[in-house]
Design a protein around this motif. Structure first.
Motif, PDB file in Angstrom:
ATOM      1  N   VAL A 111       0.844  -1.197   0.000  1.00 18.01           N
ATOM      2  CA  VAL A 111       0.000   0.000   0.000  1.00 18.01           C
ATOM      3  C   VAL A 111       0.873   1.239   0.000  1.00 18.01           C
ATOM      4  CG1 VAL A 111      -1.651   1.362   1.359  1.00 18.01           C
ATOM      5  CG2 VAL A 111      -1.929  -1.126   1.176  1.00 18.01           C
ATOM      6  N   ALA A 112       0.538   2.191  -0.868  1.00 16.10           N
ATOM      7  CA  ALA A 112       1.142   3.528  -0.848  1.00 16.10           C
ATOM      8  C   ALA A 112       0.171   4.460  -0.136  1.00 16.10           C
ATOM      9  CB  ALA A 112       1.415   4.018  -2.266  1.00 16.10           C
ATOM     10  N   HIS A 113       0.502   4.831   1.090  1.00 17.26           N
ATOM     11  CA  HIS A 113      -0.362   5.683   1.910  1.00 17.26           C
ATOM     12  C   HIS A 113      -0.070   7.149   1.590  1.00 17.26           C
ATOM     13  CE1 HIS A 113      -2.595   7.335   5.165  1.00 17.26           C
ATOM     14  NE2 HIS A 113      -1.565   7.577   5.950  1.00 17.26           N
ATOM     15  N   CYS A 114      -1.122   7.893   1.198  1.00 18.74           N
ATOM     16  CA  CYS A 114      -0.971   9.291   0.767  1.00 18.74           C
ATOM     17  C   CYS A 114      -1.844  10.179   1.648  1.00 18.74           C
ATOM     18  CB  CYS A 114      -1.374   9.434  -0.699  1.00 18.74           C
ATOM     19  SG  CYS A 114      -0.504   8.329  -1.834  1.00 18.74           S
ATOM     20  N   PRO A 115      -1.410  10.471   2.877  1.00 17.39           N
ATOM     21  CA  PRO A 115      -2.303  11.148   3.829  1.00 17.39           C
ATOM     22  C   PRO A 115      -2.748  12.534   3.397  1.00 17.39           C
ATOM     23  CG  PRO A 115      -0.071  10.978   4.709  1.00 17.39           C
ATOM     24  CD  PRO A 115      -0.125  10.111   3.494  1.00 17.39           C
ATOM     25  N   SER A 116      -1.850  13.338   2.830  1.00 22.58           N
ATOM     26  CA  SER A 116      -2.245  14.699   2.461  1.00 22.58           C
ATOM     27  C   SER A 116      -3.235  14.707   1.314  1.00 22.58           C
ATOM     28  CB  SER A 116      -1.013  15.533   2.098  1.00 22.58           C
ATOM     29  OG  SER A 116      -0.197  15.740   3.234  1.00 22.58           O
ATOM     30  N   SER A 117      -2.992  13.887   0.301  1.00 24.96           N
ATOM     31  CA  SER A 117      -3.911  13.811  -0.823  1.00 24.96           C
ATOM     32  C   SER A 117      -5.268  13.266  -0.385  1.00 24.96           C
ATOM     33  CB  SER A 117      -3.323  12.934  -1.927  1.00 24.96           C
ATOM     34  OG  SER A 117      -4.229  12.798  -2.992  1.00 24.96           O
TER      35      SER A 117
END
Length: 458
Positions: free
Chosen positions: A292-298
């Motif tokens: 998983v690539a976690h992209c919190p800001s997006s």
């Protein structure tokens, strides 16, 4: 640097991010050629030969270089648009503009995206590029050229779309490829650019865009192609509730089950976002070692939700961090995602126990190396691994009163990068890039953004 030439870094705190989270309050790192030769407490051993440089890193924390696991570089020239939209509305608003990109635009945008990351501690970057308008030039080559010039280690996730508006998808009809054309172009890109070696600077993954912009056949045959060629697979998954509804209406199942039915779960796969995952979805990812690539800001920018990162980690799912495209994360930085991942996840069900500083640093380093399939080579500081590392300056006003350096890096303001090394070669010094002209890049990205806006308006 020749294999027998050395750089010695001393008097620094070190967070190795190895399996034991080994740290040194005052230690050293020795680089020989493009590898970490040794590291440990105190000063470097006496009598080292062929030392070309000694760095007194007093007041610094040394960590592995940051690893970005999801991005869309072309979006650098469409930042600040559709700022109050959810994902589907945002895509509908921006696809007509994106469909007009060409090679000079993509090259400039890649330069801007890479420069912003590299000056902030990213040593391994990736780009999921999936918009290939007809007659737009060699877009993949332009992106790879920009990465090579910047000096970062790089994975191009060669994306594709074949489900346009006429087929019930979101992209304009002229912005997609045919099934056969997408597969052929992807295979050609792998053949031309993918390097499978241990110290590879450029690798390629097979990356159809998303369930709502590609056909089932493109997903299925894309997975078969990747495994025949021995490369990794990447796509978007479970990003929003709208995507889940789309999959259930069109395919009669949720995104994870749909991906599994098309061959898209496995240890050679990583997916971006994975916000809306139930317990069985997480169990399926853990069972298959899908990353998983976690992209919190997006995820926050597009109001997608909070990914269940603590539950994924507890289940054994490999998780890294992603900037995502800068049309949904205008900062374009990864080091700020360490802090955002920690803070946003503490708003979820686990509250203050969700993530700590060292878990956040691991997401941005070793976790990213895992999902890119390079954990044996990068992501931690260990003898024999590639010399990708960063010196963070933590003795200024912004951090000096925080005793623990890892806490200072993650909880504090964005820390200045004094030096960044990739493959044993320095690419940044005192927060500036050494091999490209940041000011010239700023001018060219502005010019190309204006040109694209004019084309879209016409």
């Amino acid at each position: 640097m020749a294999a027998d030439r050395r750089i010695v870094i001393e008097n620094c705190a070190i967070a190795t991010v190895d399996a034991d989270d080994t740290e040194y309050g005052n230690g050293h790192v020795v680089i020989a050629g493009n590898r970490v030769e040794s590291l440990g407490a105190g000063r470097a051993p006496e009598g080292l030969e062929n030392v070309d440089r000694r760095i007194d890193a007093t007041g610094h924390l040394v960590t592995p270089g940051l690893v970005n696991t999801h991005h869309h570089y072309y979006q650098w020239i469409t930042r600040g648009l559709a700022t109050d939209h959810n994902l589907f509305d945002w895509l509908v608003a921006l696809y007509p503009t994106w469909a007009r990109i060409d090679e000079p635009m993509v090259y400039a945008a890649a330069q801007g995206s890479l420069a912003m990351m590299a000056r902030g501690g990213v040593t391994t970057a990736m780009d999921h590029h999936y918009v290939y308008p007809r007659g737009s030039g060699d877009l993949s080559g332009a992106i790879i050229r920009a990465a090579r010039e910047t000096g970062v280690r790089f994975t191009l996730a060669r994306g594709s779309m074949d489900r346009s508006e006429k087929d019930g998808g979101l992209p304009p009809d002229f912005a997609v490829e045919t099934l056969e054309g997408a597969l052929a172009a992807t295979e050609a890109t792998v053949a031309e650019h993918h390097d499978p070696s241990f110290d590879a600077m450029t690798q390629v993954a097979v990356a159809p865009c998303s369930p709502f912009s590609v056909s089932t056949e493109l997903l299925r045959q894309g997975a078969e192609l990747a495994r025949r060629l021995g490369v990794r697979l990447h796509t978007h998954g479970s990003e929003t509730v709208e995507e889940e509804q789309f999959c259930k209406e069109l395919f009669g199942m949720g995104p994870t089950d749909y991906f599994e039915s098309t061959g898209w779960l496995g240890e050679d796969v990583w997916m971006a976002h994975c916000v809306h995952m139930n317990d069985s979805d997480i169990a399926a990812f853990a069972r298959t070692r899908t990353g998983v690539a976690h992209c919190p800001s997006s995820n926050a920018r597009l109001a997608a939700g909070i990914a269940r990162v603590p539950d994924m980690l507890a289940a054994g799912v490999p998780v890294g961090l992603g900037v995502d495209g800068t049309a949904s994360n205008e900062s374009g930085e990864l080091h700020t995602e360490l802090r955002n991942a920690l803070l946003i996840n503490r708003l979820g069900a686990h509250r203050e126990a969700a993530l700590d500083a060292r878990q956040a640093l691991r997401l941005g380093t070793y976790g990213g190396a895992q999902v890119l399939g390079r954990a044996d080579q990068i992501g931690s500081l260990e003898p024999g691994k590639l010399a990708d590392l960063v010196l963070w300056k933590l003795d200024t006003l912004a951090h000096a009163s925080i005793a623990d350096p890892v806490t200072a890096l993650v909880f504090g303001a964005a820390a200045p990068v004094t030096a960044s090394f990739v493959n044993g070669r320095q690419i940044a010094e005192a927060g500036r890039l050494l091999h490209v002209d940041e000011d010239a890049i700023a001018r060219s990205t502005r010019a190309e953004a204006q040109r694209l806006a004019q084309l879209a308006a016409g």
